[in-house]
Structures are given as C-alpha cells and as structure tokens.
Design a protein around this motif. Structure first.
Motif, PDB file in Angstrom:
ATOM      1  N   LYS B  35      40.244  44.869  35.474  1.00 27.56           N
ATOM      2  CA  LYS B  35      39.472  43.013  35.435  1.00 27.56           C
ATOM      3  C   LYS B  35      39.733  42.114  34.893  1.00 27.56           C
ATOM      4  O   LYS B  35      40.250  41.910  33.575  1.00 27.56           O
ATOM      5  CB  LYS B  35      38.113  43.026  35.442  1.00 27.56           C
ATOM      6  N   PHE B  36      40.190  41.075  35.833  1.00 23.17           N
ATOM      7  CA  PHE B  36      40.139  39.608  34.907  1.00 23.17           C
ATOM      8  C   PHE B  36      38.830  38.389  34.872  1.00 23.17           C
ATOM      9  O   PHE B  36      38.254  38.297  36.315  1.00 23.17           O
ATOM     10  CB  PHE B  36      41.238  38.848  35.821  1.00 23.17           C
ATOM     11  N   GLY B  37      38.448  38.868  33.611  1.00 23.46           N
ATOM     12  CA  GLY B  37      36.662  37.759  33.805  1.00 23.46           C
ATOM     13  C   GLY B  37      36.917  36.041  32.756  1.00 23.46           C
ATOM     14  O   GLY B  37      36.569  35.892  33.151  1.00 23.46           O
ATOM     15  N   CYS B  38      38.399  36.447  31.745  1.00 16.96           N
ATOM     16  CA  CYS B  38      38.169  34.770  31.116  1.00 16.96           C
ATOM     17  C   CYS B  38      39.455  34.160  30.841  1.00 16.96           C
ATOM     18  O   CYS B  38      39.908  33.077  30.533  1.00 16.96           O
ATOM     19  CB  CYS B  38      37.221  34.669  30.365  1.00 16.96           C
ATOM     20  N   GLY B  39      40.580  35.216  30.943  1.00 15.89           N
ATOM     21  CA  GLY B  39      41.280  35.135  30.147  1.00 15.89           C
ATOM     22  C   GLY B  39      42.026  34.317  29.276  1.00 15.89           C
ATOM     23  O   GLY B  39      42.721  33.756  28.819  1.00 15.89           O
ATOM     24  N   GLY B  41      40.803  35.983  26.086  1.00 13.52           N
ATOM     25  CA  GLY B  41      40.264  37.286  25.210  1.00 13.52           C
ATOM     26  C   GLY B  41      38.846  37.212  24.890  1.00 13.52           C
ATOM     27  O   GLY B  41      38.985  37.583  23.744  1.00 13.52           O
ATOM     28  N   VAL B  42      38.076  36.130  25.907  1.00 10.60           N
ATOM     29  CA  VAL B  42      37.180  36.035  25.257  1.00 10.60           C
ATOM     30  C   VAL B  42      35.525  37.434  25.704  1.00 10.60           C
ATOM     31  O   VAL B  42      34.624  36.744  25.677  1.00 10.60           O
ATOM     32  CB  VAL B  42      36.151  34.886  24.323  1.00 10.60           C
ATOM     33  N   CYS B  43      35.719  38.083  26.713  1.00 10.28           N
ATOM     34  CA  CYS B  43      35.173  38.461  27.696  1.00 10.28           C
ATOM     35  C   CYS B  43      35.057  39.710  27.443  1.00 10.28           C
ATOM     36  O   CYS B  43      34.078  40.271  27.575  1.00 10.28           O
ATOM     37  CB  CYS B  43      34.526  38.630  29.143  1.00 10.28           C
ATOM     38  N   GLY B  44      37.002  40.497  27.437  1.00 15.04           N
ATOM     39  CA  GLY B  44      36.655  42.380  27.082  1.00 15.04           C
ATOM     40  C   GLY B  44      37.081  42.683  28.814  1.00 15.04           C
ATOM     41  O   GLY B  44      37.139  44.440  28.872  1.00 15.04           O
ATOM     42  N   ALA B  45      37.089  42.264  29.750  1.00 17.90           N
ATOM     43  CA  ALA B  45      36.922  42.586  31.346  1.00 17.90           C
ATOM     44  C   ALA B  45      38.598  43.254  31.134  1.00 17.90           C
ATOM     45  O   ALA B  45      38.398  44.322  31.951  1.00 17.90           O
ATOM     46  CB  ALA B  45      36.501  41.575  32.276  1.00 17.90           C
ATOM     47  N   CYS B  46      39.288  42.754  30.975  1.00 19.32           N
ATOM     48  CA  CYS B  46      40.828  43.572  30.926  1.00 19.32           C
ATOM     49  C   CYS B  46      41.073  44.318  30.183  1.00 19.32           C
ATOM     50  O   CYS B  46      42.381  44.384  30.228  1.00 19.32           O
ATOM     51  CB  CYS B  46      41.452  42.428  30.471  1.00 19.32           C
ATOM     52  N   ARG B  56      42.796  43.245  24.547  1.00 14.38           N
ATOM     53  CA  ARG B  56      42.418  42.049  26.134  1.00 14.38           C
ATOM     54  C   ARG B  56      44.174  42.173  26.256  1.00 14.38           C
ATOM     55  O   ARG B  56      44.877  41.978  26.064  1.00 14.38           O
ATOM     56  CB  ARG B  56      42.101  41.018  25.469  1.00 14.38           C
ATOM     57  N   CYS B  58      44.506  40.337  28.844  1.00 11.58           N
ATOM     58  CA  CYS B  58      45.089  39.061  29.072  1.00 11.58           C
ATOM     59  C   CYS B  58      46.043  38.447  28.155  1.00 11.58           C
ATOM     60  O   CYS B  58      46.189  37.099  28.196  1.00 11.58           O
ATOM     61  CB  CYS B  58      43.526  38.370  29.814  1.00 11.58           C
TER      62      CYS B  58
HETATM   63  S1  FES Z   1      40.184  38.047  31.014  1.00 16.23           S
HETATM   64 FE1  FES Z   1      38.539  37.935  29.332  1.00 16.23          FE
HETATM   65  S2  FES Z   1      39.503  39.041  27.415  1.00 16.23           S
HETATM   66 FE2  FES Z   1      40.856  39.200  28.803  1.00 16.23          FE
END
Ligand code: FES
Ligand code: FES
Lengths: 785, 150
Positions: B35-39, B41-46, B56, B58
C-alpha cells in the motif's frame, strides 16, 4: 416508521407457544401473514419464549434521506446449493459494519454464517435505504430493519418447507441453514430441507408484514451479542487481497494526480505544462475549474491534473508543472492570530443557546469563581488510505469505484458534475482504508469522474498523496472553550457557564454566519448532564477560513475535553476525589428533561427522538462506576503516576474511561493502561466493539499529544506524518481494557465508532494532571512534560 | 534486460530505475497488496522484503532492487498461512486493514531475524508502521503469539 423495536407491553402480550392466549394471538398474527398464500395455520410448537413479537421503535433513521429498507428480496439471495448472499449496504472503513449488519440477518433467518457471503451494495439509496456511513448510526438505525429482514426471510423459508411437506408452517423450524420438520410434540424429526432446496419457493412468497413477524429472543441468538465473529475480510486483509480504492484495475487505466490551490478559494492564474508533458510516462495535463459556489459543500477545489501511465509518472509530471496561483481572500488565515481572536471572543458574552435558572446571580453571589479556556487546533482525519477514486465513461455511462462513506450522495453529485442523469452513473463501494469522516466528502470522487470525462472516458485512477490529504482537507474545527463555574460557601457548584467558539461545519453547507448549529450544540455542549441549578451555554462568533468537516467524534472532542478537564480542575480546587465529584455533579438518577433544563427547542439528540433515547444519568453513572471499579480507582500509585477519569453520553451510548499515566524520568508521558466501559444497549459484535474502543484510545492519544493542523498565509503548515504526527507503537495506550455493559433486554442500540474518543482525551488530560500536577489547556499538548 | 525476482518470478524492468519499487509493484505488476500511505518512508504501509530485509518500497528504487529478491505480501505465503498471518487472524488484529500488509511484512522480517523478540524490540521495529485505526495493542500481542508459534 421503524427502525427500532422494543418489547411489546401489556397491550400486546408476548407470544408463548403453549399458552392458550398465545395460541390465539399467534394464530391471528399468522393468519394475517399467510392469508395470501391460503396456508393453514395453527399452533407453533416451539420452546417457550424462543420467539417474540416486537414492535418497531422510532430512531433517527426516519429523518435520514431514503430512510431504511428491510426487504429480504433486496438484502438476501439464496443459491440452489444453499450459499446465502447478504448485502452490506453501509461502507466498511474499519468498524466491522460490513460484517455486523449481515450477521443480524443471518442470525434472525437461521442461516449458518459459514455459508454466507457478503455482497457490497453500490450507491443506491432508493433500493437499500440510507447509506451515509457516519454519525455512528449504522447499527443504531439498521439493527432492527436487519432483524426484520432476517425474520421475514426465516418465515418465508418455513412457509416454503410447509408447502413442500404439506404441513402446517408451525411444524417447520428454520435452524442452521435448513428447515426441520417438527413432530407433534415439538421435537425435531430427522426430516429437513436445506435452504438451497427451499430458496425458489421462499423467494416467490410475499414478504410478511412487520407486525406479523416473530423474532428470536436473545437466548436464541447464535451471532448477535456473541463471542468473536471475525470480520468477513479478515483472511483477504492478511493476504493483501482485500480491495481498497486504489486497488481497482481496469483495462487501459491511467493514473492521475492533481495540483490544487493551497489557499481555499485560490485559482490558477496561469500554468505551463510543457515540462510536465516531457516527463516520461506523462500523457495528458488538464485544468479542472474549481467549484466557486458558496457554500462549497463537496465541490472540487480545482487545479491542474496530470495523467500518466503510472502513479509515479503522474507525480513526477506534477512536480514539473509551473503554476501561478491567485490565492484569494483566505490568504489572511493565520492560526496564531485566529486563536487570539477566538480567545477574545470567548471572554465576552455570546449568543445564548441554553439557559437554565439564573446564572448571573449564581455568579454574582459566588464565593469563588473558576474560569479556564481550553484550546484545540484543527485536525485532519488522515485515514491510512489516502483519498483515491477510479472512473471511466463508456457510451455515456459513468462507472466509478471509490472508498466512499456516502456513496449515494457522491453518485448524485457525480451525475450533476458530468451532466448525466443519475441512472447513468454507477458507484461501486470499495473497502475504505479508514475514513474518520473525510470520506463522507466526495470532492476526490468527482475529480476522478471529471478527469475521465476530459480523457474521453478513459479509465483513470485519481490518487491523492499524503501531502494532498493533509493540505486539502475538510478539517476538524479549531476551538476555544471557556468554562466558568460559580462555587458557593459550602463548596457546591451553583452556576455553570460554557462558551464555545469554533468555526462551524455548517459553513461547508450554508452561508457562514460564524455560529455553530444544533448538531454541534448537541455534542456535549448544551446537554452536559450536570445537576447544577444555573446553567448557561453561549456561542461566540468565529468565521470559517477553510473547509470544516467531520472528524471521528466531531464536536464532542473540544466540548468534552473542556468539560471533563474543568471537572478535574474543580475537583482538585475543592479537594475532592475526581470520580466522586464527577458523580456528584451528575447527581441523582434521572432522565434529563430538556425543557426544564432550558435546552434549545431544536435540541439535537444525535438524530434520535428524545423520548426513545433520553439521556439517562443512571446509565452514565453506571459506566463511570464500572470503569472506576475495573481500573482500581483509588489505588495507590508510585510517584509520577496517576489515574484520570472522564465520561459522556453521546451517540445514544454511555462511555466512561479511566486512563493510567506514568511519567518517565525524561518527562515522557506513558499510558500503561486504560479502562473503558460502554453501555450501547443491544449490541451485535462485542469483538468489534472492543476493537473500536481500543482504536478510539489510540486516536484520542494522537489528538491529545500530537495532531494539530495550523495555517499560515492561508495554507496548511503541515505536510505528512513527519509534521502531522499520530500515535505510534512507541507511545500508545498499551493495554485498553474494554467492558461492555449487558444492558437489559430491549435497551435501544447506541453508537460505538465515535463515542469512545472524547472521554479518553478528557481522562488522559486528567491523568496527566494526577501524575504531574500539570494541566493541559491546549491541544495538541505534546507527549512530554 | 535487467530483472528482479518478485515473489519467486523474474520480472523484466526497462523503465526509469529511479521509480520507487512501490509503483512498479502496484502499477507495473498489479500486485496491489502493498500500500501507498505516505510516500515518504514514515508510515510503513508499503513495506516489502528485499533479500529478506523489510524495506519501505516507496523509498527503495527499482534500480536498487535489480538483481535482488523481493517478496510482497502476496508472496509471503501462497496459502496465507505464515505464522504472522495466522496470529493476525487469531487475534482479529485488523480494523480497516489498510496498514496491515505493511505491518505483517515488518513483523515477519522481525521474527525471521529474531524468533523471540522482547517487547522493547517489538516496539523498536514496529514503530515505523502507523496504524491510524489504532490496532497496536493487538499487533504487539500477535507478534508475541507468532513468535511463540501459532
Ligand atoms: S508509503 Fe509510507 S513508508 Fe512508504
Ligand atoms: S487497520 Fe486501519 S490503519 Fe491499521
């Protein structure tokens, strides 16, 4: 009418199978029901109290667009092999509603959950009833229509079996996905027909009328209120196979991102797309005109859309755009100055919204006056899934996929934006990667549809980045709440004044006059349930300079933060135990009388009719006592640790929370444990209620410590999770113990998604004080003392 | 042509090597579990695994992943029965579920490296993964459960 039921009173006795009176009643009931099919009806031989007649109870659903639907032909389909499909018509954003409401139908109809599949409804309210998945009202409004639907389906299946066997329907009992033939003595025989075998016959029958239905008694429930039913998407989620907005893939689909004005109302003066179009993979650049109609509602902000063959290409193209913006008048919006303005407003008398007794003399005669201002910044919902939508137009018909909280409202506006009749627009609802109110707006969905139209109908995925989400929100309001209390010589609170100053959500929907509206007043402002003789609630003027929207728990956040903090401050000032003092302020067991208390005539009770959902202080005190007892209120704690408590009645539920705070040597505020008690009446899936309250605790921690949106020169200063912080694994309430009150049978269902947040904020602030003697008066407060 | 092994299959890549792996996986290969969550490197969704290490996607370019072995959530276990996935289901961890692929990939890499992580180690490794629904309590418990063998 509908959508709640309560047990029938004396006038309509409960139907007991083997009682003579009940036989008569039941016979007349069923005769009515089956008159059309000419079936013979006699005594149902089933265990006493296995089924009961219920009468509808009014809820706020009656005032919602398209109200409710309970027709099994709409919600249930049964394949010949017995697979039961149940429609989920509300949007799944993490509450579990896509599982919970179908569970209700499944349980009432006697189906086996293992053989049920869930089908997500597209946006179509005339068919399914209201679909606005917000306001913590999906269960409140639909638990009874879903029971009605399931009960009707059960009786249709039993009638179909009776017809096949040539017996009376009373000898047929639906259970565990089949209808069993009963012997004369009521015992189950080995003769049975599966639901699949009965499907065609059952579905051909007319739907029995509501007043002829018999419902399961709570002791017969197989799913409702029981154990831990996993959400239907659990396995798919753990395998990365659950479908969210951005996971839609269509042949030939393009990807788009957009550059939007950073100041609300800003416009593109001129732009140059030459460089953007040179970026590899970029295929098109289009300007979308922003909505200029005030109120803005969910109109698009406008700007420049870049379309490419991947999200990456579109993003790089956007970076290469050269745009000159005309910011417009909102460029003056500055959060620091605005807070000063609001504080000044809060120090002056405002518009009186509630008046009870004579607060002026109470304050004039007070021995002591307490006064405090509580500030809170804007917040943005920041659901984990950034906004996204997919659209294509084929032969003049638009098909759209989106994580939409309100799919029918969105569909209507898409049709208007595309200048199409609504029948030509289909809106498929994907899973929502969180919503928290942001996806109740549909600006992002209209963008996708308009870009597809610009591309001649080509399928396109409109992706918002996190920065877009943070900077172009429908923000939780910014606020100053002033609480004043008059204290007499004996230490009693004799007067209470609450002044709220906050730009209103209504500014998004109506011309802004700077004042709030009944829905905001009803969220813990005018309905503070304290037994204080003199109360005045006032509203000071504050104009909106950005789009104000819903954020999970909405105005209860600032109101309850202020009220419950003030209670904690007063308890301290008077040398009282905060829990005892809170209980004392709430006072005697009673149902509040809005008239006698001077509530406004248009008092908003979370949309529910007040008579059916009165504010009951006994229930409120019960959750306070329960949470306190479970948390060990009063226990001795080490230095720099403390407990805080807060409670409210909201969304027709009662929630109390005790938070335990421990402050590290370096001043970091930790939350080792919290205890939340909720009374939400009859509930469906306790496992998801626990999850919601655990989650509410985390979101409340974010709200208290970290999450603030500020404006400078009209633009949001934050950009991503780097500067708009939220609670993470290193600092969250580590153990949230949830206690669900088993309210007496027949207690009307309240909401769950939202009411858990605000009391946690208040309890956390009170706990910080207990541990540090430092009082939080301004949110976000940071996580270090 | 340069290739990347993704979930055991070699995939050709001829585009911009600066493209984040996230977008190649999602838009190029239609593996949408990541998943794309923040682009940023600060959310970990990817989060995906590159040569067994959680990264990450992204912030990892396709160029950096060339010649390496990438595992996404779809490739963690073909049957969905990795111990972490099973623990996640046993404790009903997800709410909206959007962050969970990233959480699971992060947790799986942790356990592969450290089969018996301490609470502090769990917190340290999982701190980069945001769950806006607030499932942290269960995530923490599920990792302990998976480490103990579900
Ligand atoms: S999309 Fe959030 S860390 Fe990569
Ligand atoms: S489950 Fe929703 S963000 Fe984690």
């Amino acid at each position: 009418m509908l959508q709640y039921f309560e047990k029938e009173q004396e006038s309509a006795p409960k139907l007991r199978a083997l009682s003579a009176i009940a036989k008569v009643d039941r016979r007349s009931v069923l005769n009515g029901m089956f008159a059309a099919t000419g079936m013979l009806v006699s005594v149902r031989v089933s265990p006493a109290e296995a089924l009961e007649h219920l009468v509808p109870y009014p809820t706020g659903a009656a005032d919602m667009p398209d109200k409710t639907v309970a027709d099994p032909h709409v919600f249930v389909a049964i394949d010949p092999d017995g697979l039961v499909s149940i429609v989920a018509h509300r949007s799944e954003m993490g509450t579990g509603i896509r599982t919970s409401l179908p569970m209700v139908i499944c349980d009432e109809m006697g189906a086996n959950w293992e053989r049920v599949r869930i089908v997500q409804a597209p946006g179509d309210e005339p068919r399914y009833g209201n679909q606005d998945t917000d306001g913590s009202r999906s269960t409140r409004h639909f638990i009874q229509p879903m029971r009605q639907c399931g009960a009707a389906m059960r009786q249709m299946l039993e009638a179909a079996a009776a017809a096949k066997w040539g017996v009376d329907a009373s000898l047929c009992r639906a259970k565990n996905h089949q209808v069993i033939l009963l012997g004369k003595d009521g015992s189950e025989t080995s003769t049975a027909l599966g639901f699949g075998d009965l499907a065609a016959g059952a579905m051909a029958l007319p739907v029995p009328a509501q007043d002829t239905l018999l419902y399961k008694t709570p002791s017969e429930f197989t799913l409702i209120g029981k154990g831990a039913t996993p959400i239907t998407d659990l396995r798919a989620i753990t395998m990365g196979k659950a479908g969210y907005g951005a996971d839609v893939r269509l042949p030939g689909m393009k990807y788009a991102v957009m550059s939007r004005p950073v100041v609300l109302g800003g416009k593109v003066k001129k732009y140059d797309a030459v460089k953007a179009l040179k970026v590899p993979g970029v295929e098109a650049v289009h300007e979308l005109a922003g909505n200029e109609t005030i109120p803005r509602k969910f109109g698009i902000l406008g700007g420049i859309a870049v379309v490419g063959n991947s999200t990456y290409a579109a993003m790089r193209g956007r970076d290469a755009l050269e745009i000159e913006w005309d910011d417009g008048p909102n460029v003056s919006y500055d959060s620091v100055a605005f807070d000063k303005e609001m504080t000044a407003t809060a120090s002056q008398p405002g518009k009186v919204i509630r008046n009870q007794g004579d607060p002026d003399s109470a304050f004039a005669n007070a021995k002591e006056i307490f006064s405090a201002d509580y500030h809170a910044q804007h917040m943005v919902q920041a659901p984990m899934e950034p906004l996204v939508a997919v659209a294509r137009i084929v032969d003049g018909k638009a098909e759209v996929w989106a994580p939409a909280q309100s799919p029918y409202g969105a569909r209507k506006d898409i049709a208007a934006a595309l200048k199409m009749p609504i029948e030509n627009v289909t809106l498929h609802v994907t899973l929502l990667g969180g919503g928290f109110g942001r996806k109740s707006a549909w600006d992002f969905i209209i963008e996708a549809a308009l870009v597809s139209q610009k591309l001649g109908g080509t399928p396109v995925l409109m992706q918002w980045t996190r920065e877009d989400d943070i900077r172009h929100g429908y923000y939780h309001t910014v606020s100053v709440e002033r609480i004043e209390a008059a204290i007499d010589g004996s230490g009693k609170v004799t007067g209470w004044r609450h002044r709220t100053v906050a730009p209103s959500i209504i500014s998004t929907f109506k011309e802004d006059d700077g004042y709030s509206f009944p829905i905001e007043y009803g969220m813990g402002f005018v309905n503070t349930p304290f037994e204080i003789p003199n109360v005045r609630c006032e509203n000071g003027k504050a104009m909106a300079h950005t789009r104000i929207g819903w954020f999970r728990s909405v105005s209860t956040i600032p109101h309850t933060f202020a009220v419950q903090s003030a209670v904690g401050e007063l308890a301290h000032k008077l040398g009282r135990d905060p829990k005892d003092f809170l209980l004392e302020l709430i006072g005697s067991d009673r149902k509040l009388d809005p008239k006698a208390l001077g509530f406004p005539n248009d008092f908003w009770n979370y949309g529910d009719p007040y008579d059916a959902f009165p504010i009951d202080t006994a229930r409120l005190k019960n959750v306070i006592n329960l949470a306190a007892a479970k948390a060990g209120w009063g226990k001795t704690l080490p230095e720099r640790q403390g407990l805080g408590i807060a409670a409210h009645c909201a969304w027709s539920s009662y929630v109390a929370t005790v938070v335990h705070v421990a402050i590290d040597a370096d001043g970091k505020i930790r939350i080792p444990e919290a205890t939340t008690a909720i009374d939400c009446g009859l509930y469906i899936n306790p496992e998801r209620i626990r999850a919601q309250l655990e989650g509410a605790a985390v979101m409340a921690t974010s709200n208290t410590f970290y999450s603030g949106i500020t404006f400078k020169r009209g633009a949001v200063e934050q950009s991503n999770f780097t500067d708009y912080n939220v609670a993470r694994m290193s600092n969250y309430p580590q153990k949230v113990n949830v206690h669900i009150v088993d309210a007496p049978a027949g207690t009307h269902t309240g909401g769950v998604g939202e009411p858990g947040v605000a009391p946690f904020v208040g309890a956390l602030c009170n706990a910080i004080f207990a541990a540090s003697q430092k009082r939080v008066r301004s949110l976000p407060a940071g996580d270090t003392i | 042509m340069p290739t990347i092994s993704i979930n055991g299959e070699n995939k050709n890549f001829s585009g911009d090597p600066d493209m984040p792996l996230l977008w190649f996986v999602r838009d190029g290969l239609n593996l949408t579990g990541t998943k794309f969550g923040c682009g940023a490197g600060v959310c970990g969704a990817c989060t995906v695994h590159v040569d067994g290490v959680a990264v990450r996607s992204c912030q990892t370019t396709v160029g950096q992943a060339l010649g390496k072995t990438v595992t996404t959530i779809e490739g963690l276990s073909t049957t969905g029965d990795h111990p972490v996935q099973r623990a996640w289901r046993q404790l009903n961890v997800p709410q909206c579920g959007f962050c969970q692929a990233g959480q699971i990939m992060q947790a799986a890499a942790l356990i592969a490296k450290n089969p018996d992580p301490s609470d502090a180690q769990i917190v340290e490794v999982m701190d980069g993964n945001i769950c806006r629904c607030g499932c942290y309590q269960r995530i923490h418990e599920a990792i302990r459960l998976a480490a103990g063998g579900v």
